[in-house]
Design a protein around this motif. Structure first.
Motif, PDB file in Angstrom:
ATOM      1  N   ARG A  33      19.641  59.809  67.435  1.00 18.85           N
ATOM      2  CA  ARG A  33      18.322  60.141  68.177  1.00 18.85           C
ATOM      3  C   ARG A  33      18.473  61.700  67.301  1.00 18.85           C
ATOM      4  O   ARG A  33      17.989  62.411  66.980  1.00 18.85           O
ATOM      5  N   GLN A  39      18.266  66.772  64.116  1.00 17.23           N
ATOM      6  CA  GLN A  39      16.618  67.040  64.571  1.00 17.23           C
ATOM      7  C   GLN A  39      16.099  67.096  62.812  1.00 17.23           C
ATOM      8  O   GLN A  39      16.437  67.686  62.542  1.00 17.23           O
ATOM      9  N   HIS A  63       9.418  70.114  59.500  1.00 18.54           N
ATOM     10  CA  HIS A  63       8.660  70.286  58.002  1.00 18.54           C
ATOM     11  C   HIS A  63       8.302  70.771  57.300  1.00 18.54           C
ATOM     12  O   HIS A  63       8.451  71.849  58.314  1.00 18.54           O
ATOM     13  N   ALA A  87       0.674  71.081  59.362  1.00 20.63           N
ATOM     14  CA  ALA A  87       1.203  69.409  59.809  1.00 20.63           C
ATOM     15  C   ALA A  87       1.972  69.544  61.174  1.00 20.63           C
ATOM     16  O   ALA A  87       2.244  68.074  61.390  1.00 20.63           O
ATOM     17  N   SER A  88       3.215  70.241  60.983  1.00 19.10           N
ATOM     18  CA  SER A  88       4.229  69.695  61.591  1.00 19.10           C
ATOM     19  C   SER A  88       3.919  70.330  63.093  1.00 19.10           C
ATOM     20  O   SER A  88       4.758  69.631  64.361  1.00 19.10           O
ATOM     21  N   ASN A 106       1.308  69.162  66.583  1.00 14.94           N
ATOM     22  CA  ASN A 106       0.087  68.922  67.256  1.00 14.94           C
ATOM     23  C   ASN A 106      -0.576  70.639  67.672  1.00 14.94           C
ATOM     24  O   ASN A 106      -0.708  70.786  68.482  1.00 14.94           O
ATOM     25  N   SER A 118       3.448  72.561  76.146  1.00 12.35           N
ATOM     26  CA  SER A 118       3.390  71.251  75.590  1.00 12.35           C
ATOM     27  C   SER A 118       3.910  70.567  74.682  1.00 12.35           C
ATOM     28  O   SER A 118       4.598  69.828  75.201  1.00 12.35           O
ATOM     29  N   ARG A 165      10.860  64.671  78.998  1.00  9.07           N
ATOM     30  CA  ARG A 165      11.482  63.126  78.963  1.00  9.07           C
ATOM     31  C   ARG A 165      12.490  63.058  78.567  1.00  9.07           C
ATOM     32  O   ARG A 165      13.216  62.143  79.319  1.00  9.07           O
ATOM     33  N   MET A 212       1.318  68.729  80.084  1.00  8.46           N
ATOM     34  CA  MET A 212       2.167  67.295  79.064  1.00  8.46           C
ATOM     35  C   MET A 212       0.157  67.181  78.447  1.00  8.46           C
ATOM     36  O   MET A 212      -0.838  66.875  79.592  1.00  8.46           O
ATOM     37  N   ASP A 218       2.767  65.324  60.170  1.00 10.90           N
ATOM     38  CA  ASP A 218       4.808  65.265  60.853  1.00 10.90           C
ATOM     39  C   ASP A 218       4.762  65.698  61.868  1.00 10.90           C
ATOM     40  O   ASP A 218       6.008  65.322  62.615  1.00 10.90           O
ATOM     41  N   TYR A 219       4.208  65.565  62.790  1.00 11.19           N
ATOM     42  CA  TYR A 219       4.324  66.203  64.310  1.00 11.19           C
ATOM     43  C   TYR A 219       4.122  64.204  65.154  1.00 11.19           C
ATOM     44  O   TYR A 219       5.212  64.218  66.032  1.00 11.19           O
ATOM     45  N   GLU A 271       6.265  62.573  63.269  1.00 11.38           N
ATOM     46  CA  GLU A 271       7.415  61.890  62.654  1.00 11.38           C
ATOM     47  C   GLU A 271       8.322  62.631  63.395  1.00 11.38           C
ATOM     48  O   GLU A 271       9.784  62.101  64.285  1.00 11.38           O
ATOM     49  N   ALA A 272       7.754  64.853  63.877  1.00 10.12           N
ATOM     50  CA  ALA A 272       9.171  64.775  64.699  1.00 10.12           C
ATOM     51  C   ALA A 272       8.927  64.019  66.283  1.00 10.12           C
ATOM     52  O   ALA A 272      10.234  64.132  66.564  1.00 10.12           O
ATOM     53  N   ARG A 293       8.888  61.093  66.647  1.00  4.52           N
ATOM     54  CA  ARG A 293       9.737  59.646  66.847  1.00  4.52           C
ATOM     55  C   ARG A 293      11.623  61.194  66.873  1.00  4.52           C
ATOM     56  O   ARG A 293      11.923  59.939  67.430  1.00  4.52           O
ATOM     57  N   ALA A 294      11.205  61.889  66.122  1.00  4.58           N
ATOM     58  CA  ALA A 294      13.045  61.892  65.728  1.00  4.58           C
ATOM     59  C   ALA A 294      13.714  62.744  67.586  1.00  4.58           C
ATOM     60  O   ALA A 294      14.383  62.834  67.104  1.00  4.58           O
ATOM     61  N   LEU A 295      12.241  63.127  68.153  1.00  7.52           N
ATOM     62  CA  LEU A 295      12.213  63.390  69.757  1.00  7.52           C
ATOM     63  C   LEU A 295      12.496  62.533  70.569  1.00  7.52           C
ATOM     64  O   LEU A 295      12.824  62.381  71.332  1.00  7.52           O
ATOM     65  N   ASP A 296      12.629  60.875  69.936  1.00 10.37           N
ATOM     66  CA  ASP A 296      12.544  60.607  70.692  1.00 10.37           C
ATOM     67  C   ASP A 296      11.821  60.476  72.249  1.00 10.37           C
ATOM     68  O   ASP A 296      12.185  59.849  72.811  1.00 10.37           O
ATOM     69  N   LEU A 297      10.095  60.273  72.430  1.00 13.76           N
ATOM     70  CA  LEU A 297       9.565  60.569  72.509  1.00 13.76           C
ATOM     71  C   LEU A 297       9.215  59.627  73.159  1.00 13.76           C
ATOM     72  O   LEU A 297       8.208  59.025  74.442  1.00 13.76           O
ATOM     73  N   GLY A 298       8.948  58.181  72.700  1.00  5.76           N
ATOM     74  CA  GLY A 298       8.773  57.083  73.069  1.00  5.76           C
ATOM     75  C   GLY A 298       7.060  56.035  72.064  1.00  5.76           C
ATOM     76  O   GLY A 298       6.462  57.414  71.868  1.00  5.76           O
ATOM     77  N   HIS A 346       4.508  57.552  74.198  1.00  6.11           N
ATOM     78  CA  HIS A 346       3.895  59.177  74.359  1.00  6.11           C
ATOM     79  C   HIS A 346       3.354  59.513  72.904  1.00  6.11           C
ATOM     80  O   HIS A 346       2.350  60.063  72.586  1.00  6.11           O
ATOM     81  N   SER A 355      -0.520  61.073  74.230  1.00  4.27           N
ATOM     82  CA  SER A 355      -0.607  62.523  73.455  1.00  4.27           C
ATOM     83  C   SER A 355      -0.082  63.040  72.442  1.00  4.27           C
ATOM     84  O   SER A 355      -0.481  63.639  72.294  1.00  4.27           O
ATOM     85  N   GLU A 356       0.417  61.898  71.424  1.00  2.74           N
ATOM     86  CA  GLU A 356      -0.246  62.800  70.092  1.00  2.74           C
ATOM     87  C   GLU A 356      -1.115  62.246  69.150  1.00  2.74           C
ATOM     88  O   GLU A 356      -1.669  63.062  68.530  1.00  2.74           O
ATOM     89  N   ILE A 357      -1.223  60.693  68.813  1.00  2.00           N
ATOM     90  CA  ILE A 357      -2.262  60.686  68.408  1.00  2.00           C
ATOM     91  C   ILE A 357      -3.424  60.286  68.861  1.00  2.00           C
ATOM     92  O   ILE A 357      -4.394  61.236  68.349  1.00  2.00           O
TER      93      ILE A 357
END
Lengths: 331, 295, 341
Positions: free
Chosen positions: A87, A91, A94, A99-100, A102, A109, A117, B1, B181-182, B184-185, B187-192, B195, B199-201
């Motif tokens: 994973r 990487q 997008h 949208a890429s 947050n 951050s 992490r 964070m 997209d963020y 999904e990013a 997820r790709a960064l395996d943030l758990g 998080h 933190s994102e949603i």
């Protein structure tokens, strides 16, 4: 040709979605080998399955058929820490700069989260590491950007932050999904140059997804282009050869159709007349070769009956076309 | 964070950045003033204004005067004092009930959306059942078994009935935000998962959550007042709902001079609800950094 | 800011002219001067391309031409002079009713998000008839005949498309339906805002070819607004490049690609990759567009221009004639070809 080991290999990969009670084959029998340090462009029009393929390669979507191999190991067999390693090694960047990132997070951050992490930086040297990454993507002076929110950055800056975020986990492979399509033309080139630098300095491998053949040509000049249509690979070749000597009728039509930024050139460019302007829906794919309803070299009884397999022609060239492989040549 | 908590902290910590969007929005400012006024009235007021429970039959339904700004009720007691003392319980139940139901709804709704599968199906099944239960009859039945005069018990039960609708709405929001997209990013960064949810949603849902909180408060108030009004909750103390109920049963609607007796609690409740609703107008701005930091 | 646009040699009748047009938006931070003193002419039958990137003001300009600016925008000064057989009038001073008649009957605009401009619950037939009826043409049969003719002109099969709903058509087909709809009332001017953005290569090609053919068969003038230089190369007779709310260069299409006089135009051309032809060195333009609220004096492109000097930073250059029918707003246009950009 690149004789480095294969980093990612797709073997007859397919992805089917269920919409209601109908099935849509977004990706069908795609086989491709991407070697370390290579740039492979996946080119095609919307709905051709290139984004879906990109997501499967990035591990965000599992294939419904076929395998994806990472360093020779089948992704579906990877568990726990092995899968996590994969994973982080792959990487994604997008398309939409709006949208890429947050909108509720600052740049610090956004880039700090994966660093903390995965313990790639301690709280003490976090800022320094973030600034270092921002410098790599040409965002200088980095200190000015740390407290900014995404809406305070331009499209180009946002894409660069996206790349910096991807670099936090030291990937070896980046899937760039239309990464420069929504950015101003005048900034596109510097973004592409930055990505090229990543390849040269870090040995980064790229799967660059785009609908813009001109951009593909410039970014992947030393690499390869794979052309997709309605979920299938139609042609794969080293970029310079694909541009100068396209073999598949679809590739030829595409190259001829692109408007050029030179009035004399573009107004006198010959066009390929397609038999039909309609793009078939993925829900009702034509039988045989999916391109046959539009192909100017269509041969009844052959092209609408049997789907042409992707055949290796040597020299790194692959074509899925009966007429080409039969030596008739679709000139 | 940035977690949801820190977004709230940042939103409310830097007083300048927090107050400015509220002040800018006229309705929001009035709402805030109203809310603060009612809180002061109900919590500080009772220390200042004494409540007299002495009946004085000579002063029944007397019109407003300096001594009795809102006149007197059917027993000659000062209405204004009753209004001042009557808000505390109502507000406490509203806040607690609102907080509990929103917390449950956000937790279950977002986990449901993120985890999917069996957890999601089960939660949705539970909310479906809950939604088909008519709240009032259930409350009436519960009232027969549980002593609802306890503020905490009432708040808790009200919140248990309110969370399903909110949970569904939260789930829908989270499902849509999950496609961004963020996320999904991340997820790709395996943030758990933790998080991603916190933190994102959630930070992008804060205005929605805050507004939902306010509305669950308003419905808790209505439920509570209605319960008292219908006599399902025995009144040990005097609150706006009790005032309303007593005024009604004493037939104040039939007598013009007693207008204030019944209108005072009604106005108190209505004005408080209005303050809450108007406050929501500026909450959107408070939590949206794009609107907030445009100076 | 005053920009004098000297009247070019009139090969043909001018039917639309913008004179010193300035439009600004009121935002919280201040006033965004989106369009600053823009003047240009559109002649009968010609295709003018307005090329610019984000923040150039091109979309605002397009909206101003048809009086469709949002309420937060105001026209600070300027005129949009439109010429008809029976007279000349300023579009910006039309009443609401007159403006409605002007739009679509005289000047039709097809928007950037045009693919979503069709009402999803109405069939194509209804969209055509509604539009016709809204402008007083109640003869349904005549509308039908004209629409069929137009649909054929845009390479669509009228029988297939007439009774279809928008979601049954592809993006390219919807775009072509909108072009046909724009032509329904036989306007003199059509404005297309980003007509090929978001379309696939082959679909784009179809739309471009359709537009080219239409220009041969139907008499109308075309303004198209885009960030895509290659679209201008395909379709335009004249090209005007916009930067930071002003026109910085305007000329004949061949001239502007062969001898671009303004550094921004040169930069744009060098940033666009070509497919056929050799691999060339691409160069991006460093920096980003200026803030249109706190506007600095002088040439707005100076911060990004390698040849900028003190004169550029203090005095904003006006459009000057640098060749026949070729105008550029640059103090140092003579350096064209010598510049390092």
């Amino acid at each position: 040709m690149n004789d480095k080991p294969a980093l990612i290999e797709l073997r007859h990969v397919g992805r089917t979605f269920r919409i209601g009670n109908r099935r849509v084959k977004a990706v069908d029998d795609v086989s491709l080998v991407i070697r370390e340090g290579e740039i492979v462009c996946l080119v095609g029009e919307s709905g051709c399955g290139k984004t879906t393929t990109g997501k499967m390669v990035a591990g965000l979507l599992p294939p419904t058929s076929g395998e994806i191999l990472f360093h020779g190991r089948d992704l579906s067999t990877l568990r726990g820490p092995d899968f996590r390693r994969y994973r982080l090694a792959v990487q994604i960047i997008h398309q939409d700069p709006y949208a890429s990132l947050n909108p509720a997070h600052t740049v610090e951050s956004i880039i700090g989260a994966p660093l903390l992490r995965h313990r790639l930086a301690s709280r003490a040297n976090l800022r320094d590491r973030i600034c270092e990454l921002l410098r790599i993507v040409d965002l200088t002076p980095p200190e000015d950007l740390l407290d900014k929110y995404p809406h305070q950055l331009s499209g180009g800056q946002r894409q660069r932050v996206s790349v910096a975020r991807a670099l936090t986990v030291n990937p070896s492979f980046i899937v760039a999904d239309e990464a420069v399509s929504m950015v101003d033309v005048s900034i596109r080139v510097s973004l592409l140059n930055m990505l090229t630098r990543l390849k040269e300095t870090m040995g980064m491998t790229f799967l660059f997804i785009t609908h813009d053949l001109a951009v593909a040509k410039h970014f992947a000049w030393q690499g390869r282009i794979a052309v997709m249509y309605l979920g299938r690979l139609l042609e794969v070749a080293p970029t310079s050869r694909l541009i100068t000597e396209p073999l598949h009728p679809y590739t030829q039509a595409l190259l001829m159709a692109i408007p050029e930024a030179d009035p004399r050139l573009t107004r006198s460019k010959p066009r390929v007349q397609l038999r039909s302007l309609d793009i078939p829906s993925l829900l009702a794919l034509p039988g045989g070769c999916t391109f046959h309803p539009r192909c100017p070299h269509f041969e009844a009884g052959l092209c609408d009956v049997k789907a042409p397999p992707l055949v290796a022609l040597g020299d790194g060239r692959y074509v899925a076309c009966h007429l080409v492989t039969q030596g008739g040549g679709a000139a | 964070m940035s977690t949801a908590g820190s977004v709230v902290r940042r939103a409310s910590g830097g007083l300048g950045t927090w107050l400015r969007p509220v002040i800018r929005n006229r309705a929001g400012l009035i709402g805030l003033i109203g809310l603060v006024a009612f809180i002061l009235l109900s919590f500080v007021g009772p220390l200042v204004v004494p409540l007299s429970t002495q009946t004085d039959l000579s002063k029944v339904y007397s019109p407003p005067s300096l001594q009795h700004p809102l006149g007197t009720d059917f027993q000659g007691r000062d209405i204004w004092a009753q209004v001042v003392h009557g808000g505390k319980e109502v507000l406490i139940i509203a806040f607690i009930s609102g907080l509990i139901s929103t917390a449950i709804a956000v937790a279950l709704g977002s986990l449901s959306a993120v985890l999917g599968g069996l957890f999601d199906s089960f939660t949705m099944w539970v909310t479906d059942i809950w939604l088909t239960i008519p709240h009032f009859p259930v409350l009436a039945v519960i009232a027969a078994f549980v002593k609802l005069s306890d503020v905490w018990a009432l708040a808790f039960i009200l919140s248990l009935l309110a969370w399903p609708t909110l949970a569904r709405a939260v789930r829908a929001q989270v499902l849509s935000l999950r496609q961004r997209d963020y996320v999904e990013a991340a997820r790709a960064l395996d943030l758990g998962t933790r998080h991603i949810v916190f933190s994102e949603i959630l930070p992008n849902m804060m205005s929605y959550v805050a507004i939902s909180l306010v509305f669950s408060m308003t419905s808790a108030i209505y439920a509570q007042v209605a319960l008292v009004f219908l006599g399902l909750v025995p009144f040990a103390t005097n609150n706006w709902g009790v005032m309303l109920s007593l005024a009604w049963t004493r037939g104040t609607i039939f007598y013009r001079g007693s207008l204030l007796n019944i209108m005072s609690p009604v106005l108190a409740i209505a004005l408080f609800q209005l303050s809450l609703v108007w406050l929501t107008r500026s909450l959107e701005e408070v939590f949206n950094p794009r609107l907030r930091a445009s100076a | 800011m005053e920009s004098s646009y000297p009247a070019a040699e009139r090969r043909d009748e001018v039917i639309l002219r913008a004179e010193d047009l300035s439009v600004e938006y009121v935002v919280r931070r201040g006033v965004v001067r989106a369009v600053r003193g823009v003047s240009f002419e559109l002649r009968r039958g010609e295709a003018l391309a307005l090329i610019g990137e984000s923040g150039s003001g091109k979309t605002t300009l397009g909206l101003a031409l048809v009086g469709l600016l949002p309420r937060t925008a105001r026209v600070r000064q300027g005129h949009v002079i439109y010429r008809r057989q029976n007279g000349v009038y300023d579009v910006l001073s039309l009443s609401a009713g007159e403006l409605r008649r002007f739009r679509w009957q005289e000047c039709a605009m097809v928007f950037q998000s045009a693919l979503n401009a069709l009402n999803p619950v109405l069939r194509v037939a209804d969209q055509f008839c509604d539009t016709a009826r809204a402008h007083g043409n109640l003869d349904r049969a005549a509308t039908y005949r004209r629409a069929q003719e137009l649909l054929r002109l845009v390479q669509l099969d009228p029988d297939r498309v007439w009774r279809a709903f928008p979601h049954e058509l592809s993006g390219g087909m919807r775009q072509r339906v909108l072009i046909a709809l724009a032509l329904l009332l036989d306007p003199q001017v059509i404005i297309l805002d980003e007509p090929t953005t978001a379309l696939d290569i082959l679909t784009q090609r179809a739309v471009i070819d359709v537009l080219r053919q239409l220009r041969r068969q139907v008499d109308f003038s075309l303004i198209f607004i885009s960030h895509d230089l290659s679209l201008a190369a395909e379709l335009a007779d004249r090209v005007a490049t916009m930067y930071a709310g002003a026109i910085v260069e305007v000329s004949d299409v061949y001239e502007v690609f062969e001898r671009p006089a303004h550094p921004y135009t040169r930069g744009l051309i060098r940033a666009v990759p070509t497919v056929t032809g050799d691999l060339r060195q691409l160069a991006s333009i460093p920096g980003s567009p200026p803030d249109l609220v706190d506007i600095l004096p002088g040439c707005k492109f100076a911060p990004r221009c390698p040849d900028a000097d003190e004169a550029c930073r203090t005095e904003e250059p006006q459009l000057v004639e640098v060749g026949p029918g070729h105008f550029a707003a640059c103090h140092h246009w003579q350096k064209a070809g010598v510049s390092t950009l």
